[in-house]
Scaffold this motif. Structure first.
Motif, short mmCIF file in Angstrom:
data_model
loop_
_atom_site.label_atom_id
_atom_site.label_comp_id
_atom_site.label_asym_id
_atom_site.label_seq_id
_atom_site.Cartn_x
_atom_site.Cartn_y
_atom_site.Cartn_z
N UNK A 1 0.87 -1.18 0.00
CA UNK A 1 0.00 0.00 0.00
C UNK A 1 0.90 1.23 0.00
N UNK A 2 0.79 2.03 -1.07
CA UNK A 2 1.69 3.17 -1.24
C UNK A 2 0.91 4.48 -1.30
N UNK A 3 1.37 5.46 -0.54
CA UNK A 3 0.93 6.83 -0.73
C UNK A 3 1.62 7.31 -2.01
N UNK A 4 1.05 8.29 -2.68
CA UNK A 4 1.67 8.77 -3.92
C UNK A 4 2.64 9.90 -3.69
N UNK A 5 2.27 10.89 -2.87
CA UNK A 5 3.09 12.07 -2.69
C UNK A 5 4.11 11.93 -1.58
N UNK A 6 5.18 11.19 -1.86
CA UNK A 6 6.24 10.99 -0.86
C UNK A 6 7.54 11.58 -1.37
N UNK A 7 8.43 12.00 -0.45
CA UNK A 7 9.73 12.53 -0.87
C UNK A 7 10.68 11.42 -1.33
N UNK A 8 11.75 11.83 -1.97
CA UNK A 8 12.83 10.96 -2.45
C UNK A 8 12.37 10.10 -3.62
N UNK A 9 11.40 9.23 -3.42
CA UNK A 9 10.81 8.43 -4.50
C UNK A 9 9.32 8.39 -4.23
N UNK A 10 8.52 8.93 -5.15
CA UNK A 10 7.08 8.95 -4.92
C UNK A 10 6.48 7.56 -5.15
N UNK A 11 5.20 7.43 -4.85
CA UNK A 11 4.53 6.13 -4.96
C UNK A 11 4.47 5.59 -6.37
N UNK A 12 4.39 6.48 -7.35
CA UNK A 12 4.35 6.04 -8.75
C UNK A 12 5.67 5.39 -9.14
N UNK A 13 6.79 6.04 -8.80
CA UNK A 13 8.11 5.48 -9.11
C UNK A 13 8.35 4.20 -8.33
N UNK A 14 7.89 4.17 -7.08
CA UNK A 14 8.06 2.97 -6.26
C UNK A 14 7.26 1.80 -6.86
N UNK A 15 6.06 2.07 -7.34
CA UNK A 15 5.25 1.01 -7.96
C UNK A 15 5.96 0.43 -9.18
N UNK A 16 6.50 1.30 -10.01
CA UNK A 16 7.23 0.83 -11.20
C UNK A 16 8.44 -0.02 -10.79
N UNK A 17 9.17 0.45 -9.78
CA UNK A 17 10.35 -0.28 -9.31
C UNK A 17 9.95 -1.64 -8.73
N UNK A 18 8.87 -1.67 -7.95
CA UNK A 18 8.42 -2.93 -7.36
C UNK A 18 7.97 -3.93 -8.42
N UNK A 19 7.31 -3.45 -9.44
CA UNK A 19 6.86 -4.34 -10.53
C UNK A 19 8.05 -4.98 -11.24
N UNK A 20 9.20 -4.30 -11.23
CA UNK A 20 10.39 -4.80 -11.93
C UNK A 20 11.29 -5.67 -11.06
N UNK A 21 10.88 -5.92 -9.81
CA UNK A 21 11.68 -6.79 -8.95
C UNK A 21 11.23 -8.24 -9.13
N UNK A 22 12.08 -9.22 -8.78
CA UNK A 22 11.65 -10.61 -8.85
C UNK A 22 10.40 -10.81 -7.97
N UNK A 23 9.37 -11.37 -8.53
CA UNK A 23 8.12 -11.59 -7.80
C UNK A 23 7.22 -10.38 -7.76
N UNK A 24 7.67 -9.25 -8.32
CA UNK A 24 6.91 -8.02 -8.27
C UNK A 24 5.62 -8.02 -9.05
N UNK A 25 5.51 -8.89 -10.03
CA UNK A 25 4.29 -8.97 -10.82
C UNK A 25 3.14 -9.57 -10.03
N UNK A 26 3.46 -10.40 -9.03
CA UNK A 26 2.42 -11.09 -8.27
C UNK A 26 1.92 -10.33 -7.05
N UNK A 27 2.49 -9.16 -6.78
CA UNK A 27 2.12 -8.37 -5.61
C UNK A 27 0.89 -7.52 -5.94
N UNK A 28 -0.04 -7.42 -4.99
CA UNK A 28 -1.17 -6.51 -5.15
C UNK A 28 -0.69 -5.12 -4.75
N UNK A 29 -0.67 -4.20 -5.70
CA UNK A 29 -0.24 -2.83 -5.43
C UNK A 29 -1.46 -1.94 -5.27
#
Length: 121
Positions: free
Chosen positions: A51-79
């Protein structure tokens, strides 16, 4: 097996409140204060739901979602985007970033419970 949920929000009160709610519902919870930390924690914690907030410093939720999707197993996570941003363009942004669900704060316990029931522990 208990479902593992990672929450990332730069608002300490929102983070603590949601963590307490989810712990009370019987979930195992890990916390992150920003998107970059969420990506790091996810690698160790292996959550089924993030569960990600969108407006966060350093790396926002949108960038974090993209990064998580590209990790091993990231496709199977409910974002889940949990944000104050509720306009149509925000829903489009979260969809394009790989989120499965877009929730606008405040979210009800029933709504959250329903969303979390969509994943297997």
């Amino acid at each position: 097996m208990t479902k593992r949920i990672l929450i990332a929000d730069d608002d300490d009160d929102a983070l603590a409140g949601l963590a307490n709610l989810l712990n009370g519902m019987g979930y195992e919870v890990a916390l992150a204060a920003n998107g970059a930390q969420a990506v790091e924690v996810a690698q160790q914690f292996a959550p089924e739901v993030v569960i990600l907030d969108l407006g966060m410093p350093m790396m926002d939720g949108l960038a974090a979602a993209r990064a998580l999707r590209n990790t091993p197993g990231g496709r199977g996570v409910l974002l889940v985007a949990l944000t104050g941003w509720g306009q149509p363009q925000h829903h489009e942004m979260t969809h394009d970033a790989g989120f499965d669900v877009h929730l606008v704060k405040p979210v009800s316990t029933d709504q959250l419970g329903f969303i979390l029931s969509m994943t297997q522990p």
